[in-house]
Write a protein that holds these residues in place. Sequence first.
Motif, PDB file in Angstrom:
ATOM      1  N   VAL A 176       2.878   2.320  -2.603  1.00 23.32           N
ATOM      2  CA  VAL A 176       2.223   1.065  -3.003  1.00 23.32           C
ATOM      3  C   VAL A 176       1.590   0.427  -1.759  1.00 23.32           C
ATOM      4  O   VAL A 176       2.283   0.180  -0.778  1.00 23.32           O
ATOM      5  N   ALA A 177       0.270   0.210  -1.810  1.00 24.54           N
ATOM      6  CA  ALA A 177      -0.432  -0.442  -0.696  1.00 24.54           C
ATOM      7  C   ALA A 177      -0.539  -1.933  -0.976  1.00 24.54           C
ATOM      8  O   ALA A 177      -0.734  -2.348  -2.112  1.00 24.54           O
ATOM      9  N   PHE A 178      -0.386  -2.720   0.080  1.00 26.95           N
ATOM     10  CA  PHE A 178      -0.488  -4.182  -0.032  1.00 26.95           C
ATOM     11  C   PHE A 178      -1.571  -4.664   0.921  1.00 26.95           C
ATOM     12  O   PHE A 178      -1.518  -4.356   2.109  1.00 26.95           O
ATOM     13  N   SER A 179      -2.543  -5.410   0.417  1.00 29.37           N
ATOM     14  CA  SER A 179      -3.579  -5.906   1.327  1.00 29.37           C
ATOM     15  C   SER A 179      -3.891  -7.358   1.020  1.00 29.37           C
ATOM     16  O   SER A 179      -3.883  -7.784  -0.123  1.00 29.37           O
ATOM     17  N   SER A 180      -4.197  -8.097   2.093  1.00 25.79           N
ATOM     18  CA  SER A 180      -4.361  -9.540   1.939  1.00 25.79           C
ATOM     19  C   SER A 180      -5.284 -10.107   2.990  1.00 25.79           C
ATOM     20  O   SER A 180      -5.415  -9.577   4.091  1.00 25.79           O
ATOM     21  N   PHE A 210       9.932  -5.131  -0.583  1.00 30.07           N
ATOM     22  CA  PHE A 210       9.778  -4.048  -1.567  1.00 30.07           C
ATOM     23  C   PHE A 210      10.027  -2.699  -0.907  1.00 30.07           C
ATOM     24  O   PHE A 210      10.514  -1.760  -1.539  1.00 30.07           O
ATOM     25  N   GLY A 211       9.689  -2.571   0.371  1.00 29.29           N
ATOM     26  CA  GLY A 211       9.986  -1.353   1.117  1.00 29.29           C
ATOM     27  C   GLY A 211       8.777  -0.540   1.536  1.00 29.29           C
ATOM     28  O   GLY A 211       8.903   0.596   1.974  1.00 29.29           O
ATOM     29  N   SER A 212       7.571  -1.111   1.397  1.00 28.82           N
ATOM     30  CA  SER A 212       6.387  -0.347   1.784  1.00 28.82           C
ATOM     31  C   SER A 212       5.914  -0.723   3.187  1.00 28.82           C
ATOM     32  O   SER A 212       5.801  -1.901   3.506  1.00 28.82           O
ATOM     33  N   PRO A 213       5.606   0.270   4.030  1.00 21.88           N
ATOM     34  CA  PRO A 213       5.064  -0.027   5.364  1.00 21.88           C
ATOM     35  C   PRO A 213       3.544  -0.257   5.294  1.00 21.88           C
ATOM     36  O   PRO A 213       2.950  -0.667   6.277  1.00 21.88           O
ATOM     37  N   ASN A 214       2.940   0.008   4.146  1.00 15.74           N
ATOM     38  CA  ASN A 214       1.477   0.019   4.066  1.00 15.74           C
ATOM     39  C   ASN A 214       0.878  -1.340   3.726  1.00 15.74           C
ATOM     40  O   ASN A 214       0.549  -1.639   2.582  1.00 15.74           O
ATOM     41  N   THR A 215       0.761  -2.170   4.766  1.00 17.94           N
ATOM     42  CA  THR A 215       0.172  -3.497   4.606  1.00 17.94           C
ATOM     43  C   THR A 215      -1.118  -3.570   5.421  1.00 17.94           C
ATOM     44  O   THR A 215      -1.186  -3.036   6.528  1.00 17.94           O
ATOM     45  N   PHE A 216      -2.123  -4.237   4.863  1.00 14.73           N
ATOM     46  CA  PHE A 216      -3.436  -4.273   5.522  1.00 14.73           C
ATOM     47  C   PHE A 216      -4.081  -5.646   5.405  1.00 14.73           C
ATOM     48  O   PHE A 216      -4.007  -6.284   4.372  1.00 14.73           O
ATOM     49  N   THR A 217      -4.739  -6.067   6.488  1.00 14.95           N
ATOM     50  CA  THR A 217      -5.621  -7.226   6.413  1.00 14.95           C
ATOM     51  C   THR A 217      -7.057  -6.696   6.494  1.00 14.95           C
ATOM     52  O   THR A 217      -7.260  -5.488   6.586  1.00 14.95           O
ATOM     53  N   HIS A 218      -8.022  -7.605   6.505  1.00 17.52           N
ATOM     54  CA  HIS A 218      -9.415  -7.151   6.576  1.00 17.52           C
ATOM     55  C   HIS A 218      -9.833  -6.867   8.030  1.00 17.52           C
ATOM     56  O   HIS A 218     -10.998  -6.640   8.291  1.00 17.52           O
ATOM     57  N   GLY A 219      -8.864  -6.858   8.944  1.00 14.46           N
ATOM     58  CA  GLY A 219      -9.161  -6.669  10.369  1.00 14.46           C
ATOM     59  C   GLY A 219     -10.102  -5.520  10.659  1.00 14.46           C
ATOM     60  O   GLY A 219     -11.067  -5.670  11.402  1.00 14.46           O
ATOM     61  N   ALA A 230      -4.100  -9.610  -2.376  1.00 18.10           N
ATOM     62  CA  ALA A 230      -4.120 -11.067  -2.422  1.00 18.10           C
ATOM     63  C   ALA A 230      -5.330 -11.577  -1.665  1.00 18.10           C
ATOM     64  O   ALA A 230      -5.436 -11.366  -0.452  1.00 18.10           O
ATOM     65  N   ARG A 231      -6.233 -12.211  -2.359  1.00 21.28           N
ATOM     66  CA  ARG A 231      -7.402 -12.849  -1.758  1.00 21.28           C
ATOM     67  C   ARG A 231      -8.179 -11.900  -0.834  1.00 21.28           C
ATOM     68  O   ARG A 231      -8.568 -12.257   0.262  1.00 21.28           O
TER      69      ARG A 231
END
Lengths: 190, 760
Positions: B143-147, B163-172, B437-438
């Motif tokens: 599961v990817a999370f981006s915000s 939740f346990g996912s390392p896959n978080t991203f911003t628009h950087g 998210a946004r």
Amino acid sequence: MKKRYVMIHDENRCIGCQACNVACRSENSVPEGVTRLQVRVEGPFGEAPDLHFKYHRVSCQQCENAPCVTVCPTGAAYFDDNGIVTINKDKCVGCMYCVAACPYKVRFMNPETKAADKCNFCKDTRLARGEDPACVSVCPTDALTFGDANDVNSEVSKLLNTKISYQDKSHLGTQPRIYRIPTKRGGIQS
Amino acid sequence: MIELDRRSFLKGAGAGGATCALASILPGSLAALEKEPLKALGEEVASICEMCSTRCPIKARVINGKNVYISGNKEAKSFGGKVCARGGAGHDLLYDPQRIVKPLKRVGKRGDGQWAEVSWQEAYELMADKLNTIKKEFGAETVAFSSKKGSLSGHFFHFAKAFGSPNTFTHGSLCPGAYVMASKAMFGTKLKRDLSNAKYIINFGHNLYEGINMSETRNLMKAQADRGAKLVVFEPRFSIVADKADEWHPIRPGTDVAIALAICHVLISDDLHDKAFIDQYVEGFDEFAKEVQHYTPEWAEPITDIKATDIRRIAREIAAEAPHALVDYGHRATFTTEEFEMRRAIFAINVLLGNIERKGGLYLGKKAKTYNKFAGEKVAPTLAKLTVEGMPKPSAKRIDQSDKQYTMTWKNGGIYQSVLEAALNDKPYGLKAWVMARTNPMQTMNDRAKVLAAMKKMEFIVVCDVYISETAAYADLILPESTYLERDEDVADKSGKNPAYYVRQRVVETIGDTKPSWQIFKEAADAMGIGNLFPWQDMETRQFAQLNGDAQELKRLKEKGYLSYGKPLLLREPSLVQAFVEQYPQAKATDADGTYSSQLKFKTPSGKIELSSTQVESFAPGRGVIRYRPVELKQADELYFIQGKVAVHTNGATHNVPMLANLMSDNGLWIHPVTAGKLGIQTGDRIRVTSSVGSEEGSALVTPGIRQDTVFAYMGFGSKTKELVRATGKGIHCGNLLPDRTAPVVGMNLHTTGVKLAKV
């Protein structure tokens, strides 16, 4: 002494960002589709790379010799005590003579009040509270200065006395109270 | 209004009572509610804007229960109490009939625009069921999370971790990431620019007069108009900042790095660099000097189309004003895949000028901890970091960390676009769900068709937003966030040369059934059985804890909205250090020269500025020393396609806000008269631009303000989903023309490509 409210638009500092346009709309509840104020970014003029834009403020010029007041058949358009060209919407019959007579094309019929409308330096809203007009208060780069030109110590007097300025279509004899400091680019040096 | 054929309307209407197709009123939108007067929460509330990511301090006043007048907060001096067009139009988002104010569940096919309103409980249960099932079957890392970055991402990524996912991203990696990473590689930290005190500024297309960042925009104007600073702009397009500059140099797109290196060459070969500064603070100068020996202005001229004599002159001019002179390191990237080298080369000029911690140069942010240490007393409160015990440690590697050269990226928001290859080709492993998210990757990520394909492959997509954005249109579940004017949020650090804090506060009572995202993901966590990792009760308890239980200070902060502590401090600027020492009797002793020069340390392995870096060399062989590498950005028969920001819109976010859409809803393509003449194109003509990945129809704007070999469009336009009524089908969609190409080391998505142009 009566006030002589004037506004100065420094075209060197203006970046055409429309913050003024939006603030005016919000403060004065200007309906969609009509506008009291916008800044047109015109050009670029000249030969590359020596180009320049013109930042042209389009709003009521607050003429001291105002054609809209002269043509108004009912006295709805009048000068208030401080010389601000004002509209009494109860007297407006919607004949649109003023819209036709304005050389700056800045009068419009307000679709909600059905009366003629235009910039009045925020006199009912901000000026009444002792604040600067909305456009002046938000301008990101401080391109606008507002005040009483009869007061020799005011910011506007100082600017008018120290910088080259011009008025739009001054040859018509309308004597606008919007002064413009011309951009240094394009040849005019101030 | 949207036009719909009767067939699809009937299809939608048949799907259930609570559903309807896109008729004049969107389901779940504000238009579906009775219009009620706004309920103000104070005469004038100090808060933080969210119309772009600059997050300026604002004040908002409700007028007659109908309108909100937003201005800047004068407590924040460098912002001058000012607000831009986007900020001033915030209330129009609040009251936009097309804003979503109920959770929505997809009922038709993905992207068909058929939605059913659901309760929050139902939404949370659906989310919990789907995500927990995917976690069980495939692992949490699928599961990817981006915000969007900021206070939102703090809470949202906490949710991802819980939740346990390392896959978080911003628009950087789609916007400002490169300069941050270049700065960290060289200085160990981010730097700030003291524009207002600079006497000479070189700018590589950082258009601060259209991409408005209030404090910096004002500082640049102050330097120019009040203090007579000279501004030199290298940019392929005649932007507003180019117009306001003393010199505009229409540089060939993507070749800025060659100018920067040639300036370094002149500074060193003409002996104009600050040798004392380099001796004291710089590591790896000799390797760098050896490399730039080759980069003469004469070498740069044919690459960049800028005359060698001009480059040489400009280098000498800026050196004459050093150290009160700077080269702006920019913001939105990515002009070239050699982005890492370009941003480092710009920082290198600043190092050679010795402008670090000097007026008019670059400086390190002074947060409370550092500032108090220098002052020898507690000038500013430190903000408590709220941590939670028992957070799970993800065992899987991030999808963007299988290549060592990208080591620096994950701490800076990751390589967002790596979601695409993972979803489509299981590289390095597959993704099953995407929670957002946004963020609006359908606009801001390159290669729209690829983004769409990746979304279609996902089993489950959740989007939290205020509109049915182009991305949300393909979601399975939409969670409506309250606008920023209806939200309280964490206290944020806004320190510059001295410590400062500010806080977002509710201006009006919430309209409709929306929630702040911190609450949405806290409640979702409850439904998913991980609510124990969200131990705070509400936002006020968090703010209270952040300020270490100092109720008085919190009250003061909420009243003022922005609190600044102490006076500006630059460690190497004698006048500022002197004023600082006079103010604080317990202050650290100064050096013999009356500055804190010897106290200036960098968080790099050597503790110095690493002009050349063995650390970078270790994870990206060949990249330790800044070097020029030619890049092919277009084919010979193509035009360069570049984009930029406009003052009245924010990237992929504001194009549906009525007041802003009325100001600008279309982006004409800037074409040089000679280029247009060859194709018989005139202003207003319909044109088609085609790249290797997509094709867009738009209108022509013929202007001398662009190079003959380049075309330009403002980004964020041309939305292709019908829900974004005011923005859809208007203008050129930049993401649909840019190929998905990632820059080495910094992982940035490339923003320059080749296109063919034709008259329609």
